[in-house]
Each structure stands twice: as structure tokens, then as C-alpha cells.
Design a protein around this motif. Structure first.
Motif: not given
Ligand code: GDP
Length: 473
Positions: A232, A225, A158, A390, A228, A403, A394-395, A398-399, A283
Motif C-alpha cells: 500500500i 499485515t 488506499s 485485488k 500488505r 484498517s 487483498f483477499c 482493500i484497506p 489500488i
């Protein structure tokens, strides 16, 4: 402020730098091949002083690989048998003439070729200087240049996806679209300032609130973002917690041993920890103090648990491991109490054995936490752990490669500044301030956007960005 490249976005900048740089672009050490890269106006002339092949480098066709030898012009000694790639500008990494010399991987030959290029008139490249030239010459913008380091350092699928999206200009495109809208409003405002009598009429036409509001909302979404994004980019800092013998190191091995896991031991940023990056099918988990987990056996029994406690403050996530084949012990309960409100996945391990743990008791101790059943020695339940992570982080899923996620603090700060200026502009509109003031706020907002793509940027910030690169990139 350096305005050498303060042209409007999209406009091609060509700024041919007059010196030629050289560096070894592959990692130092024995390898299959090693590459010395030259870039600049004299790259071809310098290569010609060393290269012996079918013909002079200057007469060779571009973007083709040529076989030959590198000869020391002083002693006429053959240094290495090589493949030379000639790439004439502008379709090159830097937009300058580039010559890459592919040597056999040994460090001595590479150093010798480098030395000869230096003697021939090249200068040793600074960290990131090839990419900096790609930026200065307008091939990529600053956000894309920053993505180059992210691609090089990506440790999970990711993070690589997000980095390549940034490199392809995903963020830059968005920034340009914001800029375009704001420039339109600014142009109308400036026209209104010039023809004062039309002010009131224009005010209605422009519809500030709607146009600026849209940009503001999108910027706000982007800023959101960031969390997140940093997970990542940096990995989710995860502590595996549990009393001795519940199966922590077996679980760690199972996670690491997965077919697609990429494991990278890295010294911990705090204390004497060793962290390992595990790519759990896209992830990125940065498991903290893997050494502590593994060492616990040999050292004092509780040392591993103590070390894990010390890591809790730095953690984004806790895997609490319990032995499902045993009733809960007092030690389990003590450990549970230290978790507090931190995001936790409860892992009931050893489910291949008869179950003796009281599930209700576990739920009472740590309510509303995801509970996953695993058998570390059989590798069962790992997919559920991934699903649990997840769900927590990452609700939105996953990017993917498409994204748009903010991964750099610098970008986030610039977006926040833009937002602030736009809010000011809005307030000025609401107060009925003169157009000059509103235009001023808008110009500031546009300036902040420009700092992301590097249309306008301080030399000092540039230096800081490129110093994070390795030499040769
Ligand atoms: P740690 O002290 O928490 O790191 O525990 P270890 O991973 O060293 O495991 C302790 C013991 O439990 C070892 O003998 C493992 O083989 C065993 N063990 C670990 N996971 C499992 C499991 O899922 N099932 C069974 N049956 N044994 C396990």
C-alpha cells in the motif's frame, strides 16, 4: 536513551524549546501562495519586527487571519503584501506559538521574508522540525509523526487512508491497549514479588497464558499485515510483459488515462528505469520501466522486452499481455517461460478484433492464472484487471480508513521484539521461573511497545525518522 519524554502514555509532555524556528513551508517555485512558518517562544516578537498591519502582532486575536505588509526594518522597503495567521499556543501544530505568513507565491519574496525572520532572531528549521516539536511537546506520538510523511507522500487513495488512520492514532491506540494489559500483569507480578508468600495463589489469578496470549495473538495479526502495508505504501511493483505490438503501451496509457489515476513519474530504484505510480481506484500500482515500454518502438525491436525481463526480479506482479487477435507465437511462449511462479495476470488484449488465440493453450502454458480480456484502445476490461489485482493481494478487501495495517518496518521490528519477549515470558511461566525473571521479560516487551509511540526512544532513531521529512514540515 533519551528520557526527556519518558512519561507514561497519555500524560501530556510539555517541553518548551527555547529557540524559534522558521522555514518556507510550501514547495519552492512559482505558486499561488507561499508560506513562511515560524514556531517558538519568539515567533510573535519576530513577526512584529517585520509586520505592518492594523496593530502589533502581539495584540492581534489568535487563530484569525490578518491582512498587512512585510517591511524590511532596515530599509523600510515593502517586501510583500501578505496575510498573517497568528496561532497562540497550545492549540497549534507544534503546541508553541506559531505565525504563518502567506506571501504571493514568488520565491524571491519568500526568501526575503525568511531572511528577515532569521535576522530577527529565528533559526532555520531542520527537516521535519515542526513535526518533531509537535512530538516533543506531546501533541502527537512518534507513530503519528511518522504518519505525517506518509500523508504527504501518499500516491493512492488506499495509502492515504492507511496514513490518515495512523495519523489519527489508530496504531497508537492499539499499542496503548497492549501496554495497559501488560502493565496490569506486571503490577500484579510486582505485588507478588513484594509479598512472596502469596506467589502460588497469585499465579493462578493472573492467568498469564490467557492475558498474554491475547496480546500475543493480536500482535501476530498486526505483524502479518506488514506485507500488505508495504504494498500500500510503496505500490505494487508491476511489470507489463509481452512481445512487441501486443498493446503494452496502449494498456499502460489506458491504465494511466483513467479518470481517477494519479500518475507520478519517479526514477526507478534499480537500473535506469522510470516507474510510474498509477492509482487504480484505490489500488496503488507502481509500474516499472514505463520508459522501456514506450521506447521499444523507436529503438531496437526487442529492447523493450529485454528491459522488462531485467525488471522481473524486482516485481510483485506481472501483467502478461497477449494479442487475442493472433494465434500464440513462439515469442509469446518464450516470454511465458520466463515468468516462473510469479504472481501474474494474463491479459488477452485486442478482444475488439476477431479472436484467434487458443484459450486452452494459454491455460496450459500458465495454469491457474487469472485471465482477463481487454481492449486497450477501447478501455474495456480494466475493471477486471483491478479485480484480479485485488484477488491476488487483498483477499481481505482493500484497506479502508479504519484498517489497521503496519506500513513501517520500524513498527514491525518493534512488534516482533515485543512478541519475542512475550514468548520468553510465557516460557519462563511454564518453567516455573521466579516472578522476577518474568517481570524482566515483560518490562522488555513494554519497552519495545514504547519505542513505537516514542515514549522511550533513542535520540539517534529520532534523528533518522525526522531527517526523512522535508524542511518546513
Ligand atoms: P506494444 O508494442 O506492445 O507497446 O503495443 P502498442 O500499444 O504500441 O500497440 C501496437 C498496435 O496495436 C497499435 O497500433 C495499437 O493501436 C494496437 N492496439 C493496441 N491495443 C489494441 C486493442 O485493444 N485493440 C486493437 N484493435 N488494437 C490495439
Amino acid at each position: 536513551m533519551n528520557d526527556r519524554w519518558s512519561s507514561s502514555p497519555g500524560q501530556k509532555r510539555t517541553l518548551l524549546l527555547d529557540d524559534t524556528i522558521v522555514a518556507i513551508s510550501t514547495p519552492l517555485g512559482d505558486g499561488g501562495i507561499g508560506i513562511v512558518r515560524l514556531s517558538g517562544p519568539k515567533a510573535i516578537t519576530i513577526a512584529d519586527t517585520l509586520f505592518k498591519g492594523e496593530s502589533k502582532v502581539k495584540d492581534l486575536p489568535s487563530h484569525v487571519i490578518h491582512y498587512g505588509r512585510i517591511i524590511d526594518p532596515g530599509s523600510c522597503e515593502v517586501i510583500d503584501e501578505i496575510l498573517l495567521t497568528l496561532m497562540r499556543r497550545p492549540k497549534t501544530y507544534t503546541r508553541e506559538d506559531v505565525v504563518e505568513i502567506n506571501c504571493h507565491g514568488g520565491i524571491l519574496a519568500l526568501r526575503k521574508v525568511l531572511e528577515l525572520a532569521l535576522k530577527g532572531g529565528a533559526r532555520l528549521a531542520l527537516p521535519g522540525e515542526f513535526t518533531k516539536r509537535a512530538f516533543l511537546n506531546g501533541r502527537i506520538d512518534l507513530a503519528q509523526a511518522e504518519a505525517v510523511v506518509d500523508v504527504v507522500r501518499a500516491k493512492s487513495e488506499s495509502s492515504l487512508k492507511v496514513a490518515t488512520h495512523l495519523l489519527r492514532g489508530g496504531l497508537s491506540e492499539k499499542i496503548h491497549s497492549f501496554r495497559h494489559t501488560l502493565m496490569d500483569i506486571l503490577a500484579q507480578l510486582e505485588a507478588a514479588i513484594d509479598f512472596e508468600e502469596e506467589e502460588t495463589q497469585l499465579m493462578g489469578e493472573i492467568d498469564f497464558d490467557q492475558k498474554m496470549g491475547k496480546v500475543r495473538d493480536q500482535i501476530q495479526e498486526l505483524i502479518e499485515t506488514t506485507q500488505r502495508g508495504s504494498l500500500i505504501r510503496e505500490g505494487i511493483r508491476t511489470v507489463i510483459l509481452g512481445r512487441p505490438n501486443v498493446g503494452k503501451s496502449s494498456l499502460l496509457n489506458a491504465l494511466i488515462g483513467r479518470e481517477r489515476a494519479i500518475v507520478t513519474p519517479i526514477p526507478g530504484t534499480t537500473r535506469d528505469t522510470i516507474e510510474e505510480m498509477v492509482d487504480l481506484e484505490g489500488i496503488p500500482l507502481k509500474i516499472i520501466d514505463t520508459a522501456g515500454i514506450r521506447q521499444a518502438k523507436g529503438v531496437v525491436e526487442e529492447e523493450g522486452v529485454k528491459r522488462a525481463f531485467r525488471s522481473l526480479d524486482d516485481a510483485d506482479l506481472i501483467f502478461l499481455v497477449l494479442d487475442a487477435s493472433q494465434p500464440l507465437t513462439e515469442e509469446d511462449q518464450d516470454i511465458t517461460k520466463k515468468i516462473g511462479g510469479r504472481p501474474t495476470i494474463i491479459i488477452l488484449n485486442k478482444i475488439d478484433l476477431p479472436l484467434r488465440i487458443e484459450l486452452e493453450e494459454v491455460k496450459r502454458l500458465l495454469p491457474a492464472r487469472k485471465i482477463v480480456e481487454t481492449s486497450a484502445i477501447q478501455g474495456a476490461g480494466l475493471e477486471e484487471i483491478r479485480e484480479g489485482v485485488k484477488e491476488i493481494f487483498f483477499c481481505g478487501g482493500i484497506p479502508t480508513g479504519e484498517s489497521l495495517i503496519i506500513t513501517h518496518l520500524r513498527h514491525k521490528e518493534a512488534l516482533e521484539k515485543t512478541l519475542l519477549e512475550l514468548t520468553r515470558a510465557r516460557e519462563a511461566v511454564q518453567r516455573g521461573d521466579s516472578f522476577e525473571f518474568i517481570a524482566l521479560d515483560l518490562r522488555e516487551a513494554i519497552g519495545s511497545l514504547d519505542s513505537i509511540t516514542g515514549e522511550r526512544i533513542d535520540e539517534e532513531i529520532l534523528e533518522r525518522i525526522f531527517s526523512q521529512f522535508c524542511v518546513g514540515k
